[in-house]
Write a protein that holds these residues in place. Structure first.
Motif, PDB file in Angstrom:
ATOM      1  N   ILE A  62      93.307 -75.128 -77.433  1.00  0.00           N
ATOM      2  CA  ILE A  62      93.704 -74.026 -78.605  1.00  0.00           C
ATOM      3  C   ILE A  62      94.164 -73.504 -77.589  1.00  0.00           C
ATOM      4  O   ILE A  62      94.165 -72.163 -77.416  1.00  0.00           O
ATOM      5  N   GLU A  77      96.155 -75.507 -82.454  1.00  0.00           N
ATOM      6  CA  GLU A  77      95.417 -76.842 -81.845  1.00  0.00           C
ATOM      7  C   GLU A  77      97.092 -77.598 -81.295  1.00  0.00           C
ATOM      8  O   GLU A  77      97.434 -78.052 -82.678  1.00  0.00           O
ATOM      9  N   ASN A  79      97.547 -80.985 -79.451  1.00  0.00           N
ATOM     10  CA  ASN A  79      96.940 -82.558 -79.087  1.00  0.00           C
ATOM     11  C   ASN A  79      97.831 -83.141 -78.068  1.00  0.00           C
ATOM     12  O   ASN A  79      99.102 -83.089 -77.964  1.00  0.00           O
ATOM     13  N   ALA A  95     100.746 -73.928 -75.361  1.00  0.00           N
ATOM     14  CA  ALA A  95     100.464 -73.720 -76.108  1.00  0.00           C
ATOM     15  C   ALA A  95     100.118 -72.636 -76.741  1.00  0.00           C
ATOM     16  O   ALA A  95      99.832 -71.828 -77.334  1.00  0.00           O
ATOM     17  N   ARG A 189      98.693 -80.074 -83.894  1.00  0.00           N
ATOM     18  CA  ARG A 189      97.680 -79.862 -85.345  1.00  0.00           C
ATOM     19  C   ARG A 189      97.682 -79.332 -85.981  1.00  0.00           C
ATOM     20  O   ARG A 189      97.770 -80.384 -87.463  1.00  0.00           O
TER      21      ARG A 189
ATOM     22  N   SER B  70      89.766 -73.588 -72.686  1.00  0.00           N
ATOM     23  CA  SER B  70      90.653 -73.691 -74.049  1.00  0.00           C
ATOM     24  C   SER B  70      90.167 -74.641 -75.027  1.00  0.00           C
ATOM     25  O   SER B  70      91.640 -75.503 -75.504  1.00  0.00           O
ATOM     26  N   ARG B  71      89.581 -75.662 -74.752  1.00  0.00           N
ATOM     27  CA  ARG B  71      88.819 -76.743 -75.729  1.00  0.00           C
ATOM     28  C   ARG B  71      88.673 -76.516 -76.908  1.00  0.00           C
ATOM     29  O   ARG B  71      88.827 -76.763 -77.793  1.00  0.00           O
ATOM     30  N   PHE B 194      88.530 -73.237 -84.592  1.00  0.00           N
ATOM     31  CA  PHE B 194      89.570 -74.162 -83.328  1.00  0.00           C
ATOM     32  C   PHE B 194      88.631 -74.907 -82.729  1.00  0.00           C
ATOM     33  O   PHE B 194      88.652 -74.683 -81.925  1.00  0.00           O
ATOM     34  N   GLU B 195      88.683 -76.869 -82.660  1.00  0.00           N
ATOM     35  CA  GLU B 195      88.080 -77.405 -81.935  1.00  0.00           C
ATOM     36  C   GLU B 195      89.028 -78.649 -81.426  1.00  0.00           C
ATOM     37  O   GLU B 195      89.176 -78.509 -82.109  1.00  0.00           O
ATOM     38  N   VAL B 196      89.344 -78.756 -79.973  1.00  0.00           N
ATOM     39  CA  VAL B 196      90.049 -79.952 -80.339  1.00  0.00           C
ATOM     40  C   VAL B 196      89.419 -81.236 -80.825  1.00  0.00           C
ATOM     41  O   VAL B 196      88.227 -81.382 -80.441  1.00  0.00           O
TER      42      VAL B 196
END
Lengths: 198, 198
Positions: A62, A77, A79, A95, A189, B70-71, B194-196
Protein backbone atom coordinates in the motif's frame (compact mmCIF):
# COMPACT_ATOMS: atom_id res chain seq x y z
CA UNK A 1 32.59 -3.38 -35.12
CA UNK A 2 32.44 -1.13 -32.08
CA UNK A 3 34.11 -2.21 -28.86
CA UNK A 4 31.57 -2.70 -26.09
CA UNK A 5 33.06 -1.43 -22.83
CA UNK A 6 31.97 -2.28 -19.32
CA UNK A 7 30.96 1.37 -18.84
CA UNK A 8 28.61 1.19 -21.82
CA UNK A 9 27.01 -1.96 -20.43
CA UNK A 10 26.68 -0.35 -17.01
CA UNK A 11 25.00 2.76 -18.42
CA UNK A 12 22.60 0.66 -20.44
CA UNK A 13 21.76 -1.40 -17.37
CA UNK A 14 20.99 1.76 -15.42
CA UNK A 15 18.78 3.07 -18.19
CA UNK A 16 16.81 -0.11 -18.78
CA UNK A 17 17.20 -2.35 -15.75
CA UNK A 18 18.03 -5.27 -18.05
CA UNK A 19 20.63 -7.92 -17.14
CA UNK A 20 24.38 -7.65 -17.96
CA UNK A 21 24.32 -10.25 -20.72
CA UNK A 22 21.18 -8.82 -22.32
CA UNK A 23 22.74 -5.33 -22.33
CA UNK A 24 26.02 -6.59 -23.82
CA UNK A 25 24.16 -8.50 -26.51
CA UNK A 26 21.88 -5.53 -27.29
CA UNK A 27 24.90 -3.23 -27.72
CA UNK A 28 26.71 -5.76 -29.90
CA UNK A 29 23.64 -6.25 -32.08
CA UNK A 30 23.40 -2.47 -32.62
CA UNK A 31 27.10 -1.72 -33.13
CA UNK A 32 27.36 0.04 -29.76
CA UNK A 33 24.48 2.44 -30.51
CA UNK A 34 23.11 3.27 -27.06
CA UNK A 35 19.70 4.58 -28.16
CA UNK A 36 19.00 1.66 -30.49
CA UNK A 37 20.00 -0.78 -27.74
CA UNK A 38 17.58 0.94 -25.36
CA UNK A 39 14.71 0.65 -27.84
CA UNK A 40 15.59 -2.99 -28.51
CA UNK A 41 15.71 -3.89 -24.81
CA UNK A 42 12.50 -2.00 -24.13
CA UNK A 43 10.71 -4.01 -26.81
CA UNK A 44 12.20 -7.23 -25.47
CA UNK A 45 11.16 -6.18 -21.96
CA UNK A 46 7.60 -5.50 -23.12
CA UNK A 47 7.50 -8.94 -24.73
CA UNK A 48 8.55 -10.68 -21.50
CA UNK A 49 6.19 -8.42 -19.56
CA UNK A 50 3.32 -9.64 -21.74
CA UNK A 51 4.34 -13.23 -21.02
CA UNK A 52 4.35 -12.51 -17.30
CA UNK A 53 0.94 -10.85 -17.38
CA UNK A 54 -0.91 -14.11 -16.77
CA UNK A 55 1.00 -14.92 -13.58
CA UNK A 56 -0.72 -14.45 -10.23
CA UNK A 57 -0.18 -11.19 -8.32
CA UNK A 58 -1.31 -11.34 -4.73
CA UNK A 59 1.62 -9.74 -2.97
CA UNK A 60 2.42 -6.05 -2.96
CA UNK A 61 2.30 -2.82 -1.02
CA UNK A 62 0.00 0.00 0.00
CA UNK A 63 1.64 3.23 -1.12
CA UNK A 64 0.63 6.41 0.65
CA UNK A 65 1.28 10.10 0.25
CA UNK A 66 -0.09 13.08 2.15
CA UNK A 67 0.84 16.50 0.82
CA UNK A 68 2.40 19.08 3.16
CA UNK A 69 -0.41 20.71 5.13
CA UNK A 70 -2.36 17.43 5.19
CA UNK A 71 -5.29 18.74 3.16
CA UNK A 72 -4.96 16.05 0.51
CA UNK A 73 -3.75 12.45 0.59
CA UNK A 74 -3.87 9.22 -1.37
CA UNK A 75 -3.50 5.47 -1.00
CA UNK A 76 -2.56 3.11 -3.83
CA UNK A 77 -2.46 -0.68 -3.85
CA UNK A 78 0.26 -2.05 -6.13
CA UNK A 79 0.51 -5.79 -6.56
CA UNK A 80 3.38 -8.05 -7.58
CA UNK A 81 4.08 -11.77 -7.48
CA UNK A 82 6.38 -12.19 -4.48
CA UNK A 83 6.98 -10.62 -1.11
CA UNK A 84 10.66 -10.46 -2.09
CA UNK A 85 9.98 -7.98 -4.89
CA UNK A 86 7.44 -6.08 -2.74
CA UNK A 87 10.21 -5.33 -0.27
CA UNK A 88 12.70 -3.97 -2.81
CA UNK A 89 13.48 -0.25 -2.77
CA UNK A 90 12.35 0.04 -6.40
CA UNK A 91 8.91 -1.37 -5.67
CA UNK A 92 8.49 0.78 -2.56
CA UNK A 93 9.48 3.84 -4.57
CA UNK A 94 6.98 2.90 -7.27
CA UNK A 95 4.15 2.59 -4.72
CA UNK A 96 5.09 5.93 -3.16
CA UNK A 97 5.44 7.66 -6.53
CA UNK A 98 2.03 6.42 -7.62
CA UNK A 99 0.40 7.75 -4.44
CA UNK A 100 2.10 11.10 -5.11
CA UNK A 101 0.84 10.93 -8.72
CA UNK A 102 -2.73 10.45 -7.47
CA UNK A 103 -2.46 13.44 -5.12
CA UNK A 104 -0.96 15.72 -7.79
CA UNK A 105 -2.75 14.63 -10.97
CA UNK A 106 -6.20 13.86 -9.49
CA UNK A 107 -7.18 10.83 -11.60
CA UNK A 108 -10.83 9.79 -11.41
CA UNK A 109 -10.45 6.26 -12.80
CA UNK A 110 -7.78 3.59 -12.88
CA UNK A 111 -8.01 2.50 -16.54
CA UNK A 112 -9.92 3.52 -19.68
CA UNK A 113 -12.32 0.59 -19.20
CA UNK A 114 -13.37 2.05 -15.83
CA UNK A 115 -14.81 5.24 -17.37
CA UNK A 116 -18.61 4.75 -17.40
CA UNK A 117 -20.22 4.64 -20.85
CA UNK A 118 -22.51 7.60 -20.08
CA UNK A 119 -19.49 9.74 -19.17
CA UNK A 120 -17.84 8.87 -22.51
CA UNK A 121 -21.07 9.65 -24.38
CA UNK A 122 -21.44 13.00 -22.60
CA UNK A 123 -17.83 13.92 -23.47
CA UNK A 124 -18.36 13.00 -27.11
CA UNK A 125 -21.58 15.03 -27.28
CA UNK A 126 -19.76 18.06 -25.86
CA UNK A 127 -16.93 17.81 -28.43
CA UNK A 128 -19.47 17.42 -31.23
CA UNK A 129 -21.47 20.44 -30.06
CA UNK A 130 -18.27 22.53 -29.96
CA UNK A 131 -17.60 21.74 -33.62
CA UNK A 132 -21.17 21.78 -34.90
CA UNK A 133 -20.75 24.83 -37.09
CA UNK A 134 -17.25 24.01 -38.31
CA UNK A 135 -18.65 22.45 -41.52
CA UNK A 136 -16.11 19.61 -41.29
CA UNK A 137 -17.08 16.29 -42.92
CA UNK A 138 -18.32 13.52 -40.63
CA UNK A 139 -15.25 11.24 -40.97
CA UNK A 140 -12.96 14.12 -39.96
CA UNK A 141 -15.26 15.01 -37.06
CA UNK A 142 -15.10 11.41 -35.85
CA UNK A 143 -11.31 11.47 -35.91
CA UNK A 144 -11.14 14.76 -34.01
CA UNK A 145 -13.60 13.46 -31.41
CA UNK A 146 -11.52 10.29 -30.95
CA UNK A 147 -8.44 12.46 -30.47
CA UNK A 148 -10.16 14.62 -27.88
CA UNK A 149 -11.44 11.52 -26.10
CA UNK A 150 -7.90 10.18 -25.91
CA UNK A 151 -6.79 13.48 -24.29
CA UNK A 152 -9.67 13.12 -21.83
CA UNK A 153 -8.49 9.60 -20.90
CA UNK A 154 -4.96 10.93 -20.42
CA UNK A 155 -6.41 13.42 -17.96
CA UNK A 156 -8.75 11.23 -15.89
CA UNK A 157 -7.26 7.70 -16.00
CA UNK A 158 -4.31 7.07 -13.70
CA UNK A 159 -2.62 4.60 -16.06
CA UNK A 160 -2.95 6.96 -19.06
CA UNK A 161 -1.60 10.02 -17.25
CA UNK A 162 1.87 11.40 -17.85
CA UNK A 163 4.08 10.39 -14.90
CA UNK A 164 4.68 13.51 -12.80
CA UNK A 165 8.36 12.70 -12.22
CA UNK A 166 9.02 11.95 -15.91
CA UNK A 167 6.31 13.26 -18.27
CA UNK A 168 7.83 11.32 -21.21
CA UNK A 169 6.39 8.17 -19.67
CA UNK A 170 2.75 7.35 -19.04
CA UNK A 171 2.04 5.73 -15.68
CA UNK A 172 1.33 2.51 -17.57
CA UNK A 173 4.76 2.68 -19.22
CA UNK A 174 6.37 3.34 -15.84
CA UNK A 175 4.69 0.23 -14.43
CA UNK A 176 5.76 -1.84 -17.45
CA UNK A 177 9.32 -0.56 -17.05
CA UNK A 178 9.41 -1.68 -13.42
CA UNK A 179 7.81 -4.94 -14.49
CA UNK A 180 10.75 -5.52 -16.86
CA UNK A 181 13.28 -4.30 -14.31
CA UNK A 182 12.02 -6.42 -11.41
CA UNK A 183 11.10 -9.42 -13.55
CA UNK A 184 7.61 -9.72 -12.10
CA UNK A 185 4.13 -8.89 -13.25
CA UNK A 186 3.13 -5.61 -11.54
CA UNK A 187 -0.45 -4.40 -11.35
CA UNK A 188 -1.89 -1.16 -9.97
CA UNK A 189 -5.05 -2.51 -8.39
CA UNK A 190 -6.84 0.51 -6.91
CA UNK A 191 -6.35 4.00 -5.56
CA UNK A 192 -8.22 6.53 -3.48
CA UNK A 193 -7.75 10.26 -3.04
CA UNK A 194 -9.10 12.31 -0.12
CA UNK A 195 -9.13 16.11 -0.13
CA UNK A 196 -10.55 18.19 2.72
CA UNK A 197 -14.05 19.25 1.70
CA UNK A 198 -13.61 17.39 -1.60
CA UNK B 1 -14.37 23.01 52.28
CA UNK B 2 -11.39 21.41 50.53
CA UNK B 3 -8.49 23.57 49.43
CA UNK B 4 -8.17 23.56 45.65
CA UNK B 5 -4.47 23.50 44.76
CA UNK B 6 -2.90 24.47 41.46
CA UNK B 7 -1.77 20.84 41.02
CA UNK B 8 -5.37 19.62 41.30
CA UNK B 9 -6.47 22.14 38.69
CA UNK B 10 -3.60 21.14 36.42
CA UNK B 11 -4.44 17.43 36.66
CA UNK B 12 -8.09 18.11 35.95
CA UNK B 13 -7.15 20.22 32.94
CA UNK B 14 -4.99 17.40 31.59
CA UNK B 15 -7.81 14.90 32.08
CA UNK B 16 -10.56 16.97 30.53
CA UNK B 17 -8.98 19.68 28.44
CA UNK B 18 -11.28 22.24 30.07
CA UNK B 19 -10.09 25.78 30.88
CA UNK B 20 -8.39 26.78 34.16
CA UNK B 21 -11.40 28.66 35.54
CA UNK B 22 -13.83 25.89 34.59
CA UNK B 23 -11.62 23.30 36.30
CA UNK B 24 -11.25 25.39 39.45
CA UNK B 25 -14.99 25.98 39.62
CA UNK B 26 -15.75 22.30 39.00
CA UNK B 27 -13.44 21.24 41.84
CA UNK B 28 -14.91 23.85 44.20
CA UNK B 29 -18.46 22.78 43.37
CA UNK B 30 -17.57 19.16 44.19
CA UNK B 31 -15.50 19.76 47.32
CA UNK B 32 -12.24 18.83 45.57
CA UNK B 33 -13.55 15.44 44.37
CA UNK B 34 -11.56 14.77 41.20
CA UNK B 35 -13.86 12.12 39.69
CA UNK B 36 -17.03 14.13 40.26
CA UNK B 37 -15.39 17.19 38.74
CA UNK B 38 -14.44 15.13 35.68
CA UNK B 39 -18.01 13.90 35.24
CA UNK B 40 -19.34 17.43 35.70
CA UNK B 41 -16.95 18.93 33.13
CA UNK B 42 -17.61 16.12 30.69
CA UNK B 43 -21.34 16.81 30.87
CA UNK B 44 -20.74 20.52 30.49
CA UNK B 45 -18.44 19.80 27.57
CA UNK B 46 -21.07 17.62 25.91
CA UNK B 47 -23.63 20.40 26.34
CA UNK B 48 -21.42 22.97 24.61
CA UNK B 49 -20.50 20.37 22.00
CA UNK B 50 -24.17 19.91 21.20
CA UNK B 51 -24.53 23.67 20.81
CA UNK B 52 -21.59 23.71 18.41
CA UNK B 53 -22.90 20.82 16.32
CA UNK B 54 -24.84 23.08 13.99
CA UNK B 55 -21.84 25.20 13.03
CA UNK B 56 -20.21 24.72 9.65
CA UNK B 57 -17.21 22.41 9.36
CA UNK B 58 -15.31 22.77 6.10
CA UNK B 59 -11.75 22.89 7.32
CA UNK B 60 -9.78 19.93 8.58
CA UNK B 61 -7.12 17.37 7.79
CA UNK B 62 -6.51 14.11 6.00
CA UNK B 63 -5.05 11.70 8.55
CA UNK B 64 -3.03 8.78 7.23
CA UNK B 65 -1.42 5.71 8.67
CA UNK B 66 0.39 2.84 6.99
CA UNK B 67 1.37 -0.06 9.19
CA UNK B 68 4.99 -1.28 9.23
CA UNK B 69 5.52 -3.50 6.20
CA UNK B 70 3.10 -1.38 4.13
CA UNK B 71 0.55 -4.15 3.65
CA UNK B 72 -2.28 -2.12 5.16
CA UNK B 73 -3.03 1.60 5.28
CA UNK B 74 -5.84 4.05 5.90
CA UNK B 75 -6.92 7.62 5.21
CA UNK B 76 -9.40 9.56 7.32
CA UNK B 77 -10.94 12.98 6.69
CA UNK B 78 -11.60 14.87 9.91
CA UNK B 79 -13.33 18.23 9.67
CA UNK B 80 -13.37 21.24 11.98
CA UNK B 81 -14.43 24.87 11.71
CA UNK B 82 -11.17 26.74 11.26
CA UNK B 83 -7.77 26.23 9.73
CA UNK B 84 -6.35 27.41 13.06
CA UNK B 85 -7.70 24.39 14.92
CA UNK B 86 -6.80 22.07 12.02
CA UNK B 87 -3.16 23.03 12.49
CA UNK B 88 -3.03 22.34 16.24
CA UNK B 89 -1.02 19.36 17.47
CA UNK B 90 -4.14 17.94 19.15
CA UNK B 91 -6.12 17.93 15.93
CA UNK B 92 -3.24 16.43 13.94
CA UNK B 93 -2.87 13.74 16.58
CA UNK B 94 -6.60 13.03 16.42
CA UNK B 95 -6.49 12.62 12.64
CA UNK B 96 -3.46 10.33 12.89
CA UNK B 97 -4.96 8.29 15.73
CA UNK B 98 -8.17 7.79 13.77
CA UNK B 99 -6.25 6.52 10.73
CA UNK B 100 -4.40 4.13 13.04
CA UNK B 101 -7.75 3.07 14.51
CA UNK B 102 -9.07 2.26 11.03
CA UNK B 103 -5.99 0.16 10.22
CA UNK B 104 -6.12 -1.75 13.52
CA UNK B 105 -9.85 -2.13 14.16
CA UNK B 106 -11.06 -2.60 10.55
CA UNK B 107 -14.37 -0.71 10.68
CA UNK B 108 -16.70 -1.24 7.73
CA UNK B 109 -18.95 1.79 8.27
CA UNK B 110 -18.63 5.26 9.75
CA UNK B 111 -21.82 5.43 11.83
CA UNK B 112 -24.71 3.12 12.75
CA UNK B 113 -26.94 4.81 10.17
CA UNK B 114 -24.51 3.73 7.42
CA UNK B 115 -25.09 0.01 8.02
CA UNK B 116 -27.44 -1.14 5.23
CA UNK B 117 -30.87 -2.37 6.36
CA UNK B 118 -30.37 -5.81 4.76
CA UNK B 119 -27.12 -6.30 6.71
CA UNK B 120 -28.96 -5.48 9.96
CA UNK B 121 -31.79 -7.88 9.06
CA UNK B 122 -29.33 -10.68 8.22
CA UNK B 123 -27.52 -10.16 11.55
CA UNK B 124 -30.82 -10.28 13.45
CA UNK B 125 -31.89 -13.45 11.63
CA UNK B 126 -28.58 -15.12 12.54
CA UNK B 127 -28.93 -14.22 16.23
CA UNK B 128 -32.52 -15.47 16.24
CA UNK B 129 -31.54 -18.76 14.56
CA UNK B 130 -28.79 -19.27 17.17
CA UNK B 131 -31.36 -19.01 19.98
CA UNK B 132 -34.25 -20.77 18.27
CA UNK B 133 -34.32 -23.75 20.60
CA UNK B 134 -33.56 -21.82 23.75
CA UNK B 135 -37.29 -21.65 24.65
CA UNK B 136 -36.90 -18.02 25.76
CA UNK B 137 -40.02 -15.81 25.56
CA UNK B 138 -40.21 -13.39 22.62
CA UNK B 139 -39.72 -10.18 24.60
CA UNK B 140 -36.50 -11.57 26.13
CA UNK B 141 -35.32 -12.74 22.70
CA UNK B 142 -35.89 -9.23 21.33
CA UNK B 143 -33.79 -7.73 24.10
CA UNK B 144 -30.97 -10.21 23.57
CA UNK B 145 -31.01 -9.55 19.82
CA UNK B 146 -30.86 -5.78 20.42
CA UNK B 147 -27.88 -6.36 22.72
CA UNK B 148 -26.07 -8.46 20.13
CA UNK B 149 -26.82 -5.89 17.45
CA UNK B 150 -25.28 -3.19 19.64
CA UNK B 151 -22.13 -5.35 19.96
CA UNK B 152 -22.12 -5.74 16.18
CA UNK B 153 -22.25 -1.94 15.74
CA UNK B 154 -19.38 -1.58 18.20
CA UNK B 155 -17.40 -3.90 16.00
CA UNK B 156 -18.14 -2.53 12.52
CA UNK B 157 -18.87 1.21 12.98
CA UNK B 158 -15.82 3.44 13.44
CA UNK B 159 -17.59 5.88 15.76
CA UNK B 160 -18.95 3.08 17.98
CA UNK B 161 -15.63 1.26 18.33
CA UNK B 162 -13.53 1.34 21.49
CA UNK B 163 -10.60 3.71 20.89
CA UNK B 164 -7.47 1.57 20.50
CA UNK B 165 -5.32 3.92 22.61
CA UNK B 166 -7.91 4.17 25.41
CA UNK B 167 -10.59 1.44 25.28
CA UNK B 168 -12.64 3.21 27.99
CA UNK B 169 -13.65 5.73 25.32
CA UNK B 170 -15.57 5.09 22.14
CA UNK B 171 -14.23 6.87 19.07
CA UNK B 172 -17.31 9.07 19.21
CA UNK B 173 -16.50 10.04 22.81
CA UNK B 174 -12.89 10.74 21.81
CA UNK B 175 -14.10 13.09 19.08
CA UNK B 176 -16.53 14.80 21.49
CA UNK B 177 -13.71 15.20 24.01
CA UNK B 178 -11.51 16.92 21.42
CA UNK B 179 -14.51 18.96 20.37
CA UNK B 180 -14.80 20.23 23.97
CA UNK B 181 -11.03 20.67 24.29
CA UNK B 182 -10.56 22.60 21.06
CA UNK B 183 -13.84 24.49 21.27
CA UNK B 184 -14.90 23.59 17.74
CA UNK B 185 -17.35 21.21 16.18
CA UNK B 186 -15.33 18.20 14.93
CA UNK B 187 -16.71 15.68 12.46
CA UNK B 188 -15.20 12.46 11.12
CA UNK B 189 -16.40 12.66 7.54
CA UNK B 190 -15.08 9.53 5.83
CA UNK B 191 -12.40 6.88 5.94
CA UNK B 192 -10.90 4.25 3.69
CA UNK B 193 -8.78 1.20 4.45
CA UNK B 194 -6.59 -0.62 1.89
CA UNK B 195 -5.06 -4.03 2.61
CA UNK B 196 -2.95 -5.92 0.07
CA UNK B 197 -5.23 -8.51 -1.54
CA UNK B 198 -8.09 -7.30 0.65
Amino acid sequence: MAVITATMVKELRQATGAGVLDCKQALEAHDGDFDKAVVYLREEGMASAAKRASRQVDEGLIGSYVHAGSRVGALVEVNCETDFVARTDEFQELAHDLAMQVVAAKPLYLIVEDVPADVVEAEKATYRAQMEESGKPENILERIIEGKLQKFYEEVCLLEQAFIKDPDLTVNELVKQQNARLGENIVVRRFVRFEVGG
